[in-house]
Structure formats: C-alpha cells, structure tokens
Design a protein around this motif. Structure first.
Motif, PDB file in Angstrom:
ATOM      1  N   TYR A   1       0.840  -1.199   0.000  1.00 50.69           N
ATOM      2  CA  TYR A   1       0.000   0.000   0.000  1.00 50.69           C
ATOM      3  C   TYR A   1       0.879   1.254   0.000  1.00 50.69           C
ATOM      4  O   TYR A   1       1.955   1.252   0.588  1.00 50.69           O
ATOM      5  CB  TYR A   1      -0.892   0.065   1.235  1.00 50.69           C
ATOM      6  CG  TYR A   1      -1.762  -1.135   1.478  1.00 50.69           C
ATOM      7  CD1 TYR A   1      -1.351  -2.155   2.326  1.00 50.69           C
ATOM      8  CD2 TYR A   1      -3.018  -1.234   0.890  1.00 50.69           C
ATOM      9  CE1 TYR A   1      -2.152  -3.246   2.573  1.00 50.69           C
ATOM     10  CE2 TYR A   1      -3.842  -2.329   1.132  1.00 50.69           C
ATOM     11  CZ  TYR A   1      -3.399  -3.333   1.984  1.00 50.69           C
ATOM     12  OH  TYR A   1      -4.202  -4.414   2.222  1.00 50.69           O
ATOM     13  N   SER A   2       0.370   2.311  -0.603  1.00 46.27           N
ATOM     14  CA  SER A   2       1.033   3.606  -0.512  1.00 46.27           C
ATOM     15  C   SER A   2      -0.018   4.682  -0.322  1.00 46.27           C
ATOM     16  O   SER A   2      -1.186   4.499  -0.678  1.00 46.27           O
ATOM     17  CB  SER A   2       1.872   3.902  -1.758  1.00 46.27           C
ATOM     18  OG  SER A   2       1.041   3.981  -2.903  1.00 46.27           O
ATOM     19  N   VAL A   3       0.395   5.792   0.257  1.00 47.16           N
ATOM     20  CA  VAL A   3      -0.515   6.917   0.503  1.00 47.16           C
ATOM     21  C   VAL A   3       0.186   8.212   0.144  1.00 47.16           C
ATOM     22  O   VAL A   3       1.404   8.274   0.015  1.00 47.16           O
ATOM     23  CB  VAL A   3      -0.976   6.984   1.976  1.00 47.16           C
ATOM     24  CG1 VAL A   3      -1.885   5.823   2.337  1.00 47.16           C
ATOM     25  CG2 VAL A   3       0.225   7.049   2.912  1.00 47.16           C
ATOM     26  N   SER A   4      -0.608   9.246   0.011  1.00 45.35           N
ATOM     27  CA  SER A   4      -0.084  10.592  -0.177  1.00 45.35           C
ATOM     28  C   SER A   4      -0.981  11.559   0.573  1.00 45.35           C
ATOM     29  O   SER A   4      -2.153  11.268   0.817  1.00 45.35           O
ATOM     30  CB  SER A   4      -0.028  10.960  -1.663  1.00 45.35           C
ATOM     31  OG  SER A   4      -1.331  10.931  -2.228  1.00 45.35           O
ATOM     32  N   ARG A   5      -0.445  12.696   0.937  1.00 46.65           N
ATOM     33  CA  ARG A   5      -1.233  13.695   1.665  1.00 46.65           C
ATOM     34  C   ARG A   5      -0.824  15.078   1.128  1.00 46.65           C
ATOM     35  O   ARG A   5      -0.107  15.841   1.758  1.00 46.65           O
ATOM     36  CB  ARG A   5      -0.969  13.597   3.164  1.00 46.65           C
ATOM     37  CG  ARG A   5      -1.879  14.487   3.986  1.00 46.65           C
ATOM     38  CD  ARG A   5      -3.164  13.835   4.354  1.00 46.65           C
ATOM     39  NE  ARG A   5      -4.076  14.734   5.040  1.00 46.65           N
ATOM     40  CZ  ARG A   5      -4.043  14.988   6.344  1.00 46.65           C
ATOM     41  NH1 ARG A   5      -3.117  14.433   7.115  1.00 46.65           N
ATOM     42  NH2 ARG A   5      -4.929  15.808   6.862  1.00 46.65           N
ATOM     43  N   ALA A   6      -1.336  15.359  -0.052  1.00 47.30           N
ATOM     44  CA  ALA A   6      -0.984  16.616  -0.721  1.00 47.30           C
ATOM     45  C   ALA A   6      -1.670  17.811  -0.074  1.00 47.30           C
ATOM     46  O   ALA A   6      -1.180  18.951  -0.184  1.00 47.30           O
ATOM     47  CB  ALA A   6      -1.350  16.542  -2.198  1.00 47.30           C
ATOM     48  N   ASN A   7      -2.802  17.579   0.564  1.00 43.41           N
ATOM     49  CA  ASN A   7      -3.531  18.666   1.222  1.00 43.41           C
ATOM     50  C   ASN A   7      -4.217  18.121   2.476  1.00 43.41           C
ATOM     51  O   ASN A   7      -4.164  16.919   2.746  1.00 43.41           O
ATOM     52  CB  ASN A   7      -4.535  19.304   0.262  1.00 43.41           C
ATOM     53  CG  ASN A   7      -5.518  18.297  -0.277  1.00 43.41           C
ATOM     54  OD1 ASN A   7      -6.267  17.669   0.476  1.00 43.41           O
ATOM     55  ND2 ASN A   7      -5.513  18.114  -1.603  1.00 43.41           N
ATOM     56  N   THR A   8      -4.867  19.000   3.216  1.00 39.04           N
ATOM     57  CA  THR A   8      -5.481  18.590   4.484  1.00 39.04           C
ATOM     58  C   THR A   8      -6.640  17.636   4.284  1.00 39.04           C
ATOM     59  O   THR A   8      -6.852  16.724   5.087  1.00 39.04           O
ATOM     60  CB  THR A   8      -5.963  19.831   5.256  1.00 39.04           C
ATOM     61  OG1 THR A   8      -4.821  20.633   5.579  1.00 39.04           O
ATOM     62  CG2 THR A   8      -6.674  19.448   6.547  1.00 39.04           C
ATOM     63  N   ASP A   9      -7.402  17.823   3.213  1.00 38.79           N
ATOM     64  CA  ASP A   9      -8.680  17.123   3.089  1.00 38.79           C
ATOM     65  C   ASP A   9      -8.590  15.710   2.536  1.00 38.79           C
ATOM     66  O   ASP A   9      -9.438  14.876   2.827  1.00 38.79           O
ATOM     67  CB  ASP A   9      -9.617  17.932   2.175  1.00 38.79           C
ATOM     68  CG  ASP A   9      -9.919  19.307   2.741  1.00 38.79           C
ATOM     69  OD1 ASP A   9     -10.400  20.173   1.978  1.00 38.79           O
ATOM     70  OD2 ASP A   9      -9.672  19.529   3.951  1.00 38.79           O
ATOM     71  N   ASP A  10      -7.604  15.425   1.706  1.00 31.04           N
ATOM     72  CA  ASP A  10      -7.594  14.171   0.953  1.00 31.04           C
ATOM     73  C   ASP A  10      -6.462  13.247   1.397  1.00 31.04           C
ATOM     74  O   ASP A  10      -5.329  13.704   1.613  1.00 31.04           O
ATOM     75  CB  ASP A  10      -7.452  14.462  -0.547  1.00 31.04           C
ATOM     76  CG  ASP A  10      -8.583  15.331  -1.059  1.00 31.04           C
ATOM     77  OD1 ASP A  10      -8.304  16.437  -1.557  1.00 31.04           O
ATOM     78  OD2 ASP A  10      -9.732  14.894  -0.937  1.00 31.04           O
ATOM     79  N   PHE A  11      -6.774  11.967   1.423  1.00 34.16           N
ATOM     80  CA  PHE A  11      -5.767  10.982   1.855  1.00 34.16           C
ATOM     81  C   PHE A  11      -6.015   9.683   1.086  1.00 34.16           C
ATOM     82  O   PHE A  11      -6.532   8.707   1.624  1.00 34.16           O
ATOM     83  CB  PHE A  11      -5.876  10.759   3.366  1.00 34.16           C
ATOM     84  CG  PHE A  11      -4.745   9.982   3.971  1.00 34.16           C
ATOM     85  CD1 PHE A  11      -4.990   9.000   4.927  1.00 34.16           C
ATOM     86  CD2 PHE A  11      -3.424  10.242   3.634  1.00 34.16           C
ATOM     87  CE1 PHE A  11      -3.949   8.286   5.522  1.00 34.16           C
ATOM     88  CE2 PHE A  11      -2.376   9.540   4.210  1.00 34.16           C
ATOM     89  CZ  PHE A  11      -2.639   8.555   5.156  1.00 34.16           C
ATOM     90  N   PRO A  12      -5.639   9.626  -0.186  1.00 31.95           N
ATOM     91  CA  PRO A  12      -5.888   8.424  -0.981  1.00 31.95           C
ATOM     92  C   PRO A  12      -4.941   7.285  -0.630  1.00 31.95           C
ATOM     93  O   PRO A  12      -3.780   7.501  -0.289  1.00 31.95           O
ATOM     94  CB  PRO A  12      -5.648   8.909  -2.420  1.00 31.95           C
ATOM     95  CG  PRO A  12      -4.709  10.068  -2.275  1.00 31.95           C
ATOM     96  CD  PRO A  12      -5.055  10.723  -0.968  1.00 31.95           C
TER      97      PRO A  12
END
Lengths: 114, 112
Positions: free
Chosen positions: B64-75
């Motif tokens: 699994y991998s994740v990213s957190r480019a902004n406060t609202d989204d966490f795909p």
C-alpha cells in the motif's frame, strides 16, 4: 509488542441483562483509551474515551468504562442492555508518543436477544 | 453534513490491477489514517498522516502507498492488488494526533 486483548469474542445476552466487556493492554506507560462501537453495516463510532482524571468515564447510550491502571484494564459496562446495543465493540489504546496510532483489540460481538 | 467520505463503497478487482481508494474529510482535521478490517483480526493500521505533507507506516503497510498533498484528501493506493488484500478499508481522521478518531463508512474491496 504492544497489544490489546478483548477476552470475549462473542457475548449473548437477554435484554435488561448487565454487560461487562473486558479489555487489557500490554503497554506500561501513559495511554489514552477508547471504546468504539460498530453497528451492523456501519462504521465505527466513539463510545467513550479516557485521557486522564476520573478513571470512571461515562459515554453515550448509558455506557461507562473504568480504567484500572494496576490491572492495565479498561472494561466497558452497561447496567441494562437493549436489543439496539447489538453490535461489535472495539477497545483501542493510544500509547503516549505513538504518533496518534490506535492499537485495536480484535473486537467483541454483542448479541442482545429481545 | 461534515464528515469523512470514502469512495468507492465497494469494488471487485482482478489481481494485479492498480486501485486507489479515495478518502476526503471536511472537518479540517490534521491527522488521517487508513485501516483494514478483517474478520477476527479487528482493525489494523496501514498508513497514517499527522499533517498535510507527511505520512507514516502503520502495522501492515506492505503493498500500500498513501499521499497527503492537502489537508482534506488521503488516498490509498494498491499498486498491484493481491487476493490477501481483500478486506474492508476504513479511513479515519482526528483533529490532532492522540485525539478521538472519526471513521468513514468503509470500502469493501474484493480481489479475485
């Protein structure tokens, strides 16, 4: 490794019976403690939490839990269950310094017979 | 209504395919989390993010991998799905680390 143990996998009670679900954790330092409930087909919802202060905490829907530090326990209680309490209950521990990570127990399924 | 939105609600996926599970919160919470829930195992943390721009590994991060480019989204992304990743995935958020977490409705994922 840090762990959370919930002693009962499945508890079956009749309405109006009293409930106590056990939860023990293995971490020796400061902890934040939580009980979550998951009704059938729904997401987890917070029942109650303990951060500090009075070790007897009261949550929603008549639930309460007692933190006993010497026993590393945080048992959930309700004096009189209702059919609508049928759900799965999860104990969770957040050890201090764990970056907010919750360690969940495996859950206890409660079935209340009408 | 403020809360956490997960998409899709369910998905059947062929092994080897790439899949991204979406999670959006409108509560301006700093911390976000991804868990998987498997029968008899409770919830296990996959990845977390304490604030936008930072991520960390949980108990079961492999595959699994994740990213957190902004406060609202966490795909959450499965680069190459395997059958053992069949599970129900819950996204959660909290105002700050160590605060109570709010959970989304989950994504039921089946890998064939």
């Amino acid at each position: 490794a840090q762990s959370v143990s919930q002693h009962n996998h499945h508890v079956i009670l009749s309405e109006a019976a009293s409930l106590e679900l056990g939860c023990n954790y293995s971490y020796g330092g400061t902890v934040n403690l939580f009980w979550y409930v998951q009704y059938p087909g729904q997401h987890l919802q917070l029942l109650l939490k303990y951060f500090s202060g009075d070790p007897l905490v009261k949550g929603i829907k008549g639930f309460e839990a007692e933190f006993i530090k010497s026993k590393f326990s945080f048992n959930l209680r309700k004096p009189s269950v209702q059919w609508s309490d049928t759900a799965e209950y999860f104990c969770a521990v957040n050890p201090a310094g764990s970056q907010g990570n919750l360690i969940f127990g495996k859950g206890t399924k409660l079935s209340v017979k009408p | 209504i403020a809360g956490i939105t997960q998409a899709p609600t369910s998905q059947i996926l062929a092994a080897g395919r790439r899949m991204t599970l979406r999670c959006t919160q409108d509560m301006r919470h700093n911390a976000m989390y991804w868990y998987r829930q498997d029968l008899g195992l409770g919830l296990r943390l996959i990845h977390y993010s304490n604030t936008a721009g930072t991520t960390g590994k949980g108990e079961v991060p492999d595959g699994y991998s994740v990213s957190r480019a902004n406060t609202d989204d966490f795909p959450l992304t499965l680069a190459s799905a395997v059958p053992s990743q069949t599970s129900v995935y819950f996204c959660a958020s909290s105002m700050e680390i160590n605060q109570p977490q709010h959970f989304g409705d989950g994504t039921r994922l089946s890998i064939l």
